[in-house]
Design an enzyme around this catalytic site. Structure first.
Site, PDB file in Angstrom:
ATOM      1  N   GLU A 151      57.327  -0.513  38.524  1.00  0.00           N
ATOM      2  CA  GLU A 151      57.174  -1.142  37.220  1.00  0.00           C
ATOM      3  C   GLU A 151      58.385  -0.832  36.343  1.00  0.00           C
ATOM      4  O   GLU A 151      58.953   0.258  36.417  1.00  0.00           O
ATOM      5  CB  GLU A 151      55.898  -0.643  36.544  1.00  0.00           C
ATOM      6  CG  GLU A 151      54.667  -0.732  37.459  1.00  0.00           C
ATOM      7  CD  GLU A 151      53.410  -0.094  36.889  1.00  0.00           C
ATOM      8  OE1 GLU A 151      53.308  -0.001  35.644  1.00  0.00           O
ATOM      9  OE2 GLU A 151      52.539   0.308  37.684  1.00  0.00           O
ATOM     10  N   GLU A 261      50.777  -4.900  28.340  1.00  0.00           N
ATOM     11  CA  GLU A 261      49.685  -3.944  28.588  1.00  0.00           C
ATOM     12  C   GLU A 261      49.567  -3.033  27.382  1.00  0.00           C
ATOM     13  O   GLU A 261      50.567  -2.622  26.787  1.00  0.00           O
ATOM     14  CB  GLU A 261      49.978  -3.122  29.838  1.00  0.00           C
ATOM     15  CG  GLU A 261      48.896  -2.104  30.181  1.00  0.00           C
ATOM     16  CD  GLU A 261      49.253  -1.261  31.407  1.00  0.00           C
ATOM     17  OE1 GLU A 261      48.446  -0.394  31.758  1.00  0.00           O
ATOM     18  OE2 GLU A 261      50.328  -1.477  31.989  1.00  0.00           O
TER      19      GLU A 261
END
Length: 346
Positions: A151, A261
């Protein structure tokens, strides 16, 4: 050296970086500072979105690291005290990743080895120091305790960094966010080969509502010869995740995701006020909402292409939302985000 944002950046010899404390990497040698294959993505110089303004990492204003070293953000005593324990410092909460992700993703039927996207950079408001807000891409394979992810993106996380600045970050896990997981260079794993980029360093300036928009591009790809996963930030090759760190990602990825997120701890008995993206809903469009564009993957002929059959996932569209868009020049794009707590989001 001291950075204007209060960080201290140490220039550490490339052979003495934290990665080599990992048992798997004890005998690892950096043979090269660039991969054997460096793919080019589709250029987008002709796109006019009044964006792509220049930005920098603040520590650059006070110097740079010499050749043969890498910049590492120093971990301070107060950083450690903010964590509930030394063991948890710099760790990503597995529950938050699985329950609050608001992303756009594409499932690929063939082995996948590349992902790229351009993000505009914001400085969202975060309600609590143990909550965060980010925009990133995920490269994943596996499930459950065998879930592997790579990520990268931008993030505001007071509990990790001690402030509300927007920072460049990377993260990886090889066991479904259980024990083998790490931010930046906070534990052994990622091998940095570049002396210009500080992982966890502040990005400045950030986009402004109805003002200048600042962008960054991240490319992550697998070196077919060595099998390692490399990362490029803009035009700069930052370093790589050795294939040996992973289980399922040693071969290839099976899914790519892009999006935002947040952590929603509901500490006051209601939804968090933490912003996603700019804090504006995506329907507000360019200049107000956060976006990700120039989304590309690689097909079986090793050609970067705009992915087809994109699907959106949004568990709470009254708190945060996502709107897809298409631009013939920049590839797939979408707007995302929202303010969290509001009259329609209790």
């Amino acid at each position: 050296m001291e950075s204007p944002d209060g960080d201290t950046i140490d220039c550490v010899h490339i052979a003495h970086q934290p990665a080599f404390d990992h048992p798997i990497l004890k005998n690892h040698t950096i043979i090269k500072t660039r991969p054997s294959y460096d793919p080019d993505w589709i250029k987008d110089e002709n796109i006019n979105m009044n964006a792509s303004k220049s930005f920098t990492q603040l520590w650059h204003s006070n110097g740079k690291c010499p050749k043969g070293t890498i910049p590492i953000r120093r971990t301070k005593k107060e950083d450690m005290l903010r964590a509930s324990s030394l063991k948890s410092y710099g760790r990503k909460n597995s529950v938050s990743r699985q329950s609050t992700i608001d992303s756009e993703f594409v499932d690929v039927t063939k082995d996948h080895e590349y992902a790229i996207a351009t993000f505009n950079i914001w400085n969202p408001k975060v309600q609590r120091q143990d909550e965060f807000s980010l925009g990133q891409l995920w490269i994943t394979r596996g499930s459950g305790s065998d879930l592997n992810t790579i990520e990268a993106g931008w993030q505001v996380y007071p509990g990790l960094y001690g402030d509300s600045s927007t920072r460049l970050f990377i993260f990886w896990t090889s066991d479904g966010y259980q024990r083998r997981k790490c931010y930046n260079l906070g534990c052994p794993g990622f091998i940095q080969t570049n002396n210009e980029i500080a992982l966890g360093g502040t990005l400045s300036p950030t986009s402004q509502v109805d003002g200048s928009q600042y962008e960054m591009t991240i490319l992550i790809w697998k070196d077919r010869k060595e099998g390692d996963w490399w990362m490029k930030f803009g035009e700069t090759v930052v370093g790589y995740w050795p294939a040996s760190l992973f289980t399922s990602l040693r071969e290839s990825a099976s899914r790519v995701e892009w999006g935002g997120e947040v952590v929603n701890l509901k500490s006051d008995g209601h939804h968090t006020t933490t912003d996603m993206g700019s804090g504006y809903f995506p329907q507000q469009g360019f200049g107000k909402a956060s976006y990700i564009r120039n989304i590309q993957t690689v097909d079986e002929s090793n050609t970067l292409r705009t992915p087809e059959s994109l699907q959106t996932y949004n568990p709470e569209n009254s708190c945060y939302d996502i709107v897809m868009g298409m631009n013939d020049n920049s590839g797939s794009q979408f707007f995302f985000g929202g303010p969290g707590l509001n009259p329609n989001c209790p």
